[in-house]
Write a protein that holds these residues in place. Sequence first.
Motif, PDB file in Angstrom:
ATOM      1  N   ALA A 215      -5.241   6.090  -1.214  1.00 35.52           N
ATOM      2  CA  ALA A 215      -4.486   4.848  -1.082  1.00 35.52           C
ATOM      3  C   ALA A 215      -4.335   4.200  -2.447  1.00 35.52           C
ATOM      4  O   ALA A 215      -5.300   4.110  -3.214  1.00 35.52           O
TER       5      ALA A 215
ATOM      6  N   LEU B 252       0.849  -1.201   0.000  1.00 36.87           N
ATOM      7  CA  LEU B 252       0.000   0.000   0.000  1.00 36.87           C
ATOM      8  C   LEU B 252       0.881   1.246   0.000  1.00 36.87           C
ATOM      9  O   LEU B 252       1.979   1.242   0.556  1.00 36.87           O
TER      10      LEU B 252
ATOM     11  N   VAL C 272       0.069   5.545   0.475  1.00 38.11           N
ATOM     12  CA  VAL C 272      -0.965   6.584   0.592  1.00 38.11           C
ATOM     13  C   VAL C 272      -0.373   7.896   0.095  1.00 38.11           C
ATOM     14  O   VAL C 272       0.568   8.425   0.678  1.00 38.11           O
TER      15      VAL C 272
END
Length: 380
Positions: free
Chosen positions: A130, A120, A122
């Motif tokens: 995200a 992930l 962000v």
Amino acid sequence: MDRSPLVEISWAVTPSVTFNSPRACVPSLDAWAEVDLSLLEGVSFRCRPGCGLCCFTTPAADPREAERLIQLDPNVPWLEGEDGWRFVAGQGDGGACGFLSRCECRAYPARPFCCREYPLSVHLGFRAQATVVLSCPGVTVAGWGNPTDAASLRLPPSGLSEELEAAHEEFEHQPHAHRLAECARRWRVLEGRLRRRGSWSTPEEISDSLRPHLRILARSGFPPPPPPPSSGGVENLPLVFDPDLGLISIADHPAGWEVLSVEEKGGPPRSLGVWPAPDQPPSVTADGNRVLESYLEYLLRRDFTYWSAAERLRTNRGGSLLEEVGADLERFGALVLARAQLLERLHPSEGGPLTAERVWDGVRATDGEYLDRPTLGWVL
Ligand code: SF4
Ligand code: SF4
């Protein structure tokens, strides 16, 4: 480490339910509730043993994370950052993070947020969004390359619950409100400047204009720019996980593009061969083309696409935001196809048009360059 208790992230939908509103599925607490999670729809993740690609980095650690890591191994060297942040140094020349040993993290329970969140990422821009680093070979996106599977694109992500928890925890732990406000202010300044030059379009307008032309854009960028030469440092080269060959890099070479084998401990990489630089779009299967178009569409949904193009225009003279984003899509489409073709040449028995799987390899060999950014606004 003393952290506030984890808040359970629940994508409160079942796979049989249409997944229309991801924001409604995250805890409505604090700033995290404002993070756009829609790009995670349809994403599946399972780490591939023996890969280690994401550890070829110098992970950032805040003072408390660094303290814990230093206690674990005081001999691992560090690089100094700003505001108390430090970075774990790499091993040797272009090697992996100092805590990686035989593809295993020696600091796993104490690894910093950026490692706990991967793949992930962000991005802080005109909002927090995200995204997934598609260079990770453990990531797949349902429906890419298979139009009959389009409904699965709207499924909640699978295999990412721990990473979402970590991202949420970091959002609680680090003061992001002022960074988000600063990003929003900078975006307004950029917009004002580009409007005065007549170069501005909104991301929605750009996306609507370019989406019908993705297949043409993917082919009109040939020949793509070459990768950097290996003399500039292995750490600057695109890195790919090949199930047969392990971690490999692609470098520019006087005779074309060179494929190099990369070692955890760093040092001069071993050449696996040099192939002519791809100068024509390769032949691609229908499924392969759909993967490529899905990737370009994904880029059109990434806020970072518009942010980086607007930042470049700020210092360039001509052009519009629409043209700049279109040029990016051309470049990345060509890079995906060219690198997919190169990886195909490494496995010459396959031959034929590039399959969906091979185009995915090209996406993995390309995406890191575009989005492998440290998480949560470090791009600032
Ligand atoms: S890049 Fe992805 S698959 Fe590879 S080690 Fe990291 S998380 Fe696992
Ligand atoms: S701390 Fe561990 S997980 Fe993070 S980059 Fe280093 S080896 Fe990989």
